[in-house]
Scaffold this active site. Structure first.
Site, PDB file in Angstrom:
ATOM      1  N   HIS A 197      10.695 -21.829  -1.308  1.00 15.83           N
ATOM      2  CA  HIS A 197      10.882 -23.102  -0.607  1.00 15.83           C
ATOM      3  C   HIS A 197      11.793 -22.994   0.607  1.00 15.83           C
ATOM      4  O   HIS A 197      11.603 -23.686   1.595  1.00 15.83           O
ATOM      5  CB  HIS A 197      11.332 -24.190  -1.584  1.00 15.83           C
ATOM      6  CG  HIS A 197      10.204 -24.654  -2.439  1.00 15.83           C
ATOM      7  ND1 HIS A 197      10.071 -24.291  -3.761  1.00 15.83           N
ATOM      8  CD2 HIS A 197       9.098 -25.375  -2.139  1.00 15.83           C
ATOM      9  CE1 HIS A 197       8.950 -24.808  -4.232  1.00 15.83           C
ATOM     10  NE2 HIS A 197       8.343 -25.465  -3.282  1.00 15.83           N
ATOM     11  N   GLU A 438      -2.787 -26.704  -8.343  1.00 18.42           N
ATOM     12  CA  GLU A 438      -1.862 -25.583  -8.137  1.00 18.42           C
ATOM     13  C   GLU A 438      -1.611 -24.823  -9.441  1.00 18.42           C
ATOM     14  O   GLU A 438      -0.927 -23.815  -9.450  1.00 18.42           O
ATOM     15  CB  GLU A 438      -0.560 -26.043  -7.492  1.00 18.42           C
ATOM     16  CG  GLU A 438       0.156 -27.166  -8.202  1.00 18.42           C
ATOM     17  CD  GLU A 438       1.398 -27.637  -7.446  1.00 18.42           C
ATOM     18  OE1 GLU A 438       1.823 -26.988  -6.481  1.00 18.42           O
ATOM     19  OE2 GLU A 438       1.966 -28.676  -7.849  1.00 18.42           O
ATOM     20  N   ASN A 461       0.232 -22.234  -2.724  1.00 14.67           N
ATOM     21  CA  ASN A 461       1.495 -21.490  -2.919  1.00 14.67           C
ATOM     22  C   ASN A 461       1.720 -21.245  -4.406  1.00 14.67           C
ATOM     23  O   ASN A 461       2.010 -20.130  -4.841  1.00 14.67           O
ATOM     24  CB  ASN A 461       2.689 -22.265  -2.362  1.00 14.67           C
ATOM     25  CG  ASN A 461       2.472 -22.719  -0.937  1.00 14.67           C
ATOM     26  OD1 ASN A 461       1.661 -22.145  -0.241  1.00 14.67           O
ATOM     27  ND2 ASN A 461       3.184 -23.744  -0.521  1.00 14.67           N
ATOM     28  N   ASP A 462       1.594 -22.336  -5.166  1.00 13.94           N
ATOM     29  CA  ASP A 462       1.778 -22.186  -6.610  1.00 13.94           C
ATOM     30  C   ASP A 462       0.525 -21.635  -7.283  1.00 13.94           C
ATOM     31  O   ASP A 462       0.615 -20.886  -8.244  1.00 13.94           O
ATOM     32  CB  ASP A 462       2.164 -23.530  -7.247  1.00 13.94           C
ATOM     33  CG  ASP A 462       3.644 -23.812  -7.076  1.00 13.94           C
ATOM     34  OD1 ASP A 462       4.453 -22.893  -7.317  1.00 13.94           O
ATOM     35  OD2 ASP A 462       4.002 -24.928  -6.670  1.00 13.94           O
ATOM     36  N   ARG A 472       6.815 -16.524  -6.668  1.00 15.70           N
ATOM     37  CA  ARG A 472       6.675 -16.657  -5.213  1.00 15.70           C
ATOM     38  C   ARG A 472       7.966 -16.352  -4.466  1.00 15.70           C
ATOM     39  O   ARG A 472       7.955 -16.210  -3.245  1.00 15.70           O
ATOM     40  CB  ARG A 472       6.158 -18.059  -4.852  1.00 15.70           C
ATOM     41  CG  ARG A 472       7.086 -19.172  -5.240  1.00 15.70           C
ATOM     42  CD  ARG A 472       6.378 -20.518  -5.237  1.00 15.70           C
ATOM     43  NE  ARG A 472       6.510 -21.231  -3.976  1.00 15.70           N
ATOM     44  CZ  ARG A 472       6.087 -22.488  -3.783  1.00 15.70           C
ATOM     45  NH1 ARG A 472       5.470 -23.135  -4.758  1.00 15.70           N
ATOM     46  NH2 ARG A 472       6.257 -23.083  -2.634  1.00 15.70           N
ATOM     47  N   CYS A 509      -3.096 -28.116   1.004  1.00 14.21           N
ATOM     48  CA  CYS A 509      -1.781 -28.306   1.614  1.00 14.21           C
ATOM     49  C   CYS A 509      -0.878 -27.088   1.385  1.00 14.21           C
ATOM     50  O   CYS A 509       0.284 -27.097   1.772  1.00 14.21           O
ATOM     51  CB  CYS A 509      -1.114 -29.572   1.093  1.00 14.21           C
ATOM     52  SG  CYS A 509      -0.771 -29.506  -0.668  1.00 14.21           S
TER      53      CYS A 509
HETATM   54  C1  PEP Z   1       1.887 -25.461  -3.157  1.00 17.29           C
HETATM   55  O1  PEP Z   1       2.297 -25.093  -4.254  1.00 17.29           O
HETATM   56  O2  PEP Z   1       0.978 -24.888  -2.531  1.00 17.29           O
HETATM   57  C2  PEP Z   1       2.502 -26.625  -2.489  1.00 17.29           C
HETATM   58  C3  PEP Z   1       2.017 -27.106  -1.383  1.00 17.29           C
HETATM   59  O3  PEP Z   1       3.628 -27.153  -3.055  1.00 17.29           O
HETATM   60  P1  PEP Z   1       5.111 -26.522  -2.953  1.00 17.29           P
HETATM   61  O4  PEP Z   1       5.074 -25.428  -1.927  1.00 17.29           O
HETATM   62  O5  PEP Z   1       6.004 -27.628  -2.571  1.00 17.29           O
HETATM   63  O6  PEP Z   1       5.337 -26.018  -4.337  1.00 17.29           O
HETATM   64 MG    MG Z   2       3.532 -26.387  -5.411  1.00 15.64          MG
END
Ligand code: PEP
Ligand code: MG
Length: 581
Positions: A197, A438, A461-462, A472, A509
C-alpha cells in the site's frame, strides 16, 4: 556499516515511475546516545524551560507541515499528524522528563531520551498491532526533539529541505501519506513490494519510488546525493557526473512527454476500431478528485476510504457525508465507486481492538471487519447513501470471499435505508452494490455472485497475492508476485465471461489497469472499464487509442494459452514495441 561518499548502485523493485534526484533524508535514523552529565542545581529550572520551549517549537513545526499537507492533499490526510502531536503533548512523557531534570539533575536531552526509551519499550509490548506499529511516531518525535535540543538543524519529516529523497527501512501507509509535500521528491524503502500500500500511495502522490532495497537505509547517509530510478528499480548513491547528467536528461524528457500527453488529454479513449474504453480514477484521498478531473477521468472507479480511519480518531457520519458529497458532486454525472473500509492487512487502525495475527492479510480484514463492527459499517453506509443524492454513488465491498458476506451486507444496507426513511433523511434510493473480485473464490464462483451483485471490480493486487500465495509486500518473494501469471489471467477471464453472461458490468481497479503493457491484454479480455491512478490515465489512453479491439482479442486468446507469466510478458512487450513504432 562503514559509510562513505563513494558511488554505489543499489538494486530494488520499481514501485512508482519517474526519476527523482535529491539529497537523502534517512527516516528514523538512530539518534546518538546522549552522554550522562549532571547539571548544577541552579540550572535545573532553566533546563526545564529549555525542554518545554523545544517541545513547543517541535509542535509548531509539526503543525506547519500538517497545514502544508492539508493545503496540498486535504484535511483527511493531515489528520495523520495528530498521532505525533498526541504523543508530543502526552502529559506522562512531559511529567517524567521534567521529573528527571528536576530530581536527578539530568540534562533535558538525557531526561527526554531516557523517557522516550521507556515509551518505546512500552510500545513494543502493546498487543494492539496498530498501536505497536506507531512506534515510528515515537521515534520521529524523539529524533525531532533531540536534534533541536542539541542545537542542531531539524531534519525530521516535518522540516525537510527542498529536493529531499526519503529513505526508510519500512513505511506504513499512514506514514507514506505524510510525504505528500512538495519538498519530497522520491522515496526508497528497504521493505515492501510494488503493490504494497505504501507503493500505491507513492504512485498516487507521483513520487518516484524504489522498494525492496533490503539495506538502503543503512547504506545511505543523510545528505548523500541520490538518484531514485523508479523505472528500473535502482538507486544511485553519490552518482558520478556522467550518471547524473544522463538522469537529468531523462527527467527533462519525461517532463516534455507529460506536457505532450496533457495536451492530448481531451481526446476520447477509443480503440482504432472505435470501441470506447471508460477510464476512471482510483483515489486514495478526496483531493485526488481534482487530478482525476484534470486527467479526464470518467468517474471514480474506486475510492479507498480506509485512509480516513488511519488517523487518530474516527470520522463521524457527518464528516463522511461531507467528504463523500464533495467527491460525488464534483464528479457528477459520472459515477463514484466508494469502497467500504478495507482496514486490516497492512492498514490497521488504533480504533479497532484486534489481537495480533500471524497472517494479517488472511485475517480480520475488509468486509470481515465491517460485518463484525456494525456501528462502523452502518455509519459508512448511511454516509454513502446520503451523499448519493448529490450525484451517482456506488458501493463496493472489499475482501469478499463468500456469498453470505454479500447477503449480510445487503441486509445491513436495507436496515440503514429503512432507518434513514424513518428519520426522514434524504438519501439515494438506488445505490448499486458491487464486490471486489480479489479473492479467487469469488472469481471461481462468479456466476453465483453475478446473480446477487450489481457489478464486479477486479482487484488484481490482492487477486495475485491470494492466487499465487505470495505476499504483496515482501521483497524476498517479490519475483514470484506476477499479475501476468496465467492462473491470474484465467480468473480475470472467468469473471469477465460471467459478467457478460449475466449482464453484470466488470471493471478492474487493481494496479494492472495502470500498466501500459497490460492494457491491450485487458481490453482483449473484454474489459471496457479500467480504473487507475489519475496520473497514469493519459499514458493508458495513448495505448487504448493505438490498439484495435479485434487484434487485442487475438492477443488475449493467445496469452491465455501461454504457460508462464514470463511468456505472457514477452508477448506483451512485443506488442508494446510495435505500438511505439
Ligand atoms: C486490489 O487488491 O487490487 C485493490 C485494488 O485493492 P487494494 O490495493 O486497496 O488492496
Ligand atoms: Mg485489495
Amino acid at each position: 556499516m562503514k559509510r562513505t561518499r563513494d558511488y554505489r548502485k543499489l538494486a530494488g523493485i520499481a514501485a512508482a515511475p519517474g526519476v527523482a534526484i535529491g539529497r537523502a533524508f534517512i527516516r528514523n535514523e538512530e539518534v546518538p546516545e546522549i552522554p550522562k552529565r549532571k547539571i548544577a542545581a541552579d540550572q535545573v529550572e532553566g533546563e526545564a524551560e529549555r525542554f518545554l520551549n523545544t517541545l513547543h517549537q517541535v509542535g509548531e513545526e509539526i503543525r506547519r507541515t500538517q497545514r502544508l499537507v492539508e493545503m496540498e492533499h486535504g484535511a483527511e490526510l493531515a489528520l495523520i499528524f495528530e498521532a505525533q502531536l498526541f504523543m508530543l503533548e502526552d502529559p506522562e512523557i512531559k511529567k517524567q522528563t521534567l521529573a528527571l531534570i528536576r530530581e536527578r539533575q539530568c540534562t533535558a536531552d538525557r531526561a527526554f531520551s531516557v523517557t522516550l526509551k521507556q515509551a518505546r519499550k512500552m510500545f513494543e509490548q502493546i498487543e494492539n498491532e496498530y498501536l505497536r506499529m506507531r512506534i515510528s511516531d515515537v521515534m520521529d518525535i524523539e529524533q525531532q526533539v533531540l536534534i533541536r535540543l542539541a542545537g542542531g538543524e531539524l531534519r525530521a519529516l516535518s522540516a525537510l529541505r527542498a529536493n529531499t529523497v526519503v529513505v526508510a527501512h519500512d513505511l506504513l501507509p499512514s506514514e507514506a501519506v505524510q510525504l505528500g509535500q512538495r519538498r519530497v521528491k522520491g522515496l526508497v524503502i528497504d521493505g515492501g513490494g510494488a503493490n504494497s500500500h505504501a507503493s500505491i500511495i507513492a504512485r498516487s502522490l507521483g513520487l518516484p519510488t524504489v522498494v525492496g532495497t533490503q539495506s538502503a537505509s543503512r547504506q545511505i547517509t543523510s545528505g548523500d546525493m541520490v538518484v531514485v530510478d523508479g523505472e528500473e528499480g535502482v538507486v544511485h548513491v553519490n552518482p558520478t557526473a556522467p550518471i547524473l547528467r544522463s538522469y537529468r536528461g531523462q527527467v527533462q524528457r519525461r517532463r516534455q512527454r507529460q506536457l505532450d500527453l496533457n495536451a492530448r488529454r481531451a481526446l476520447p479513449a477509443r480503440t482504432r476500431d472505435d470501441c470506447e474504453i471508460a477510464l476512471l480514477a482510483n483515489i486514495d484521498v478526496p483531493e485526488e478528485v481534482q487530478a482525476a478531473l484534470d486527467h479526464g477521468a470518467r468517474g471514480v472507479g474506486m475510492y479507498r476510504t480506509e485512509l480516513l480511519y488511519l488517523g487518530y480518531r474516527l470520522p463521524s457520519e457527518e464528516e463522511q457525508v461531507a467528504v463523500y458529497s464533495r467527491i460525488v458532486e464534483s464528479m457528477a454525472p459520472h459515477p463514484v465507486v466508494i469502497r467500504t473500509f478495507d482496514l486490516g492487512g497492512d492498514k490497521l487502525s488504533h480504533v479497532l481492538e484486534s489481537a495480533p495475527e500471524a497472517n494479517p492479510f488472511l485475517g480480520w480484514r475488509g468486509i470481515r471487519i465491517c460485518l463484525d463492527v456494525p456501528s462502523l459499517f452502518k455509519a459508512q453506509l448511511r454516509a454513502v447513501l446520503r451523499a448519493g443524492v448529490k450525484g451517482r454513488a456506488q458501493l463496493l465491498l472489499p475482501m469478499v470471499s463468500s456469498l453470505e458476506e454479500v447477503r449480510r451486507a445487503r441486509q445491513v444496507l436495507a436496515e440503514v435505508e429503512e432507518e434513514l426513511r424513518q428519520e426522514g433523511v434524504p438519501f439515494a434510493q438506488t445505490c448499486e452494490l458491487g464486490v471486489m473480485v480479489e479473492v479467487p473464490s469469488v472469481a471461481l464462483q462468479a456466476d453465483a455472485f453475478a446473480a446477487e451483485v450489481d457489478f464486479f471490480s477486479l482487484g488484481t493486487n490482492d487477486l495475485t497475492q491470494y492466487t499465487l500465495a505470495v505476499d504483496r509486500g515482501t521483497p524476498t518473494v517479490a519475483e514470484l508476485y506476477d499479475s501476468f501469471h496465467p492462473a491470474v489471467l484465467r480468473l480475470i477471464a472467468m469473471t469477465v465471461e460471467s459478467g457478460r453472461r449475466h449482464g453484470v458490468p466488470v471493471s478492474i481497479c487493481g494496479e494492472l489497469a495502470g500498466d501500459p503493457l497490460a492494457v491491450p491484454l485487458l481490453v482483449g479480455l473484454g474489459l471496457e472499464s479500467l480504473s487507475l491512478s489519475p496520473g497514469l490515465i493519459p499514458e493508458v489512453k495513448e495505448v487504448v487509442r493505438a490498439i484495435c479491439l479485434s487484434e487485442a482479442r487475438e492477443l488475449a486468446a493467445a496469452c491465455l494459452t501461454l504457460k508462464t507469466g514470463a511468456e505472457v510478458r514477452q508477448r506483451l512487450e512485443e506488442v508494446a514495441a510495435r505500438i511505439e513504432k
